[in-house]
Write a protein that holds these residues in place. Structure first.
Motif, mmCIF file in Angstrom:
data_model
loop_
_atom_site.group_PDB
_atom_site.id
_atom_site.type_symbol
_atom_site.label_atom_id
_atom_site.label_comp_id
_atom_site.label_asym_id
_atom_site.label_seq_id
_atom_site.Cartn_x
_atom_site.Cartn_y
_atom_site.Cartn_z
ATOM 1 N N THR A 1 -42.369 37.789 5.578
ATOM 2 C CA THR A 1 -42.071 37.514 4.169
ATOM 3 C C THR A 1 -42.308 36.045 3.847
ATOM 4 N N LEU A 2 -41.953 35.165 4.740
ATOM 5 C CA LEU A 2 -42.161 33.731 4.529
ATOM 6 C C LEU A 2 -43.647 33.403 4.401
ATOM 7 N N ASN A 3 -44.471 33.988 5.250
ATOM 8 C CA ASN A 3 -45.906 33.687 5.235
ATOM 9 C C ASN A 3 -46.690 34.490 4.211
ATOM 10 N N GLY A 4 -46.236 35.696 3.878
ATOM 11 C CA GLY A 4 -47.024 36.554 3.000
ATOM 12 C C GLY A 4 -46.471 36.726 1.603
ATOM 13 N N GLY A 5 -45.219 36.405 1.406
ATOM 14 C CA GLY A 5 -44.606 36.585 0.110
ATOM 15 C C GLY A 5 -43.739 37.826 0.066
ATOM 16 N N PRO A 6 -43.009 37.987 -1.052
ATOM 17 C CA PRO A 6 -42.053 39.097 -1.132
ATOM 18 C C PRO A 6 -42.698 40.479 -1.145
ATOM 19 N N MET A 7 -43.840 40.633 -1.760
ATOM 20 C CA MET A 7 -44.473 41.959 -1.791
ATOM 21 C C MET A 7 -44.941 42.381 -0.396
ATOM 22 N N VAL A 8 -45.468 41.448 0.361
ATOM 23 C CA VAL A 8 -45.877 41.741 1.741
ATOM 24 C C VAL A 8 -44.643 42.050 2.587
ATOM 25 N N GLY A 9 -43.542 41.346 2.330
ATOM 26 C CA GLY A 9 -42.299 41.615 3.052
ATOM 27 C C GLY A 9 -41.757 43.009 2.774
ATOM 28 N N VAL A 10 -41.805 43.434 1.509
ATOM 29 C CA VAL A 10 -41.338 44.778 1.159
ATOM 30 C C VAL A 10 -42.251 45.829 1.795
#
Length: 85
Positions: free
Chosen positions: A49-58
């Protein structure tokens, strides 16, 4: 892509491989491996999530849930069923 993102992707793929191997373990080891994968997966998900953003984290969270909780395959018995009379 930066080197940090590539390392994160490699770690996530390694986690997926470990989750796939977990399904092949004996039943007595499978429960411990399940909880170990969760304990390892939480920081990996945060890093993703830190490297990819919230959508990638979800998306990573959804993928992790699917990988861990998918229904186990049943083995087909090779025993022949006697014909009904």
């Amino acid at each position: 892509m930066t080197q940090g993102v590539l390392i994160t992707i490699a770690v996530v793929l390694g986690w997926i491989v470990l989750a796939a191997i977990q399904r092949r373990l004996q039943a007595r080891h499978r429960n411990r491996a399940f909880w170990a994968l969760i304990l390892i997966g939480i920081p990996v998900l945060g890093w993703l999530t830190l490297n990819g953003g919230p959508m990638v984290g979800v998306a990573g969270l959804a993928m992790g849930i699917v990988v861990l909780l998918r229904a186990p395959r049943r083995r087909v018995s090779k025993r022949m069923v006697p014909p009904a009379e």
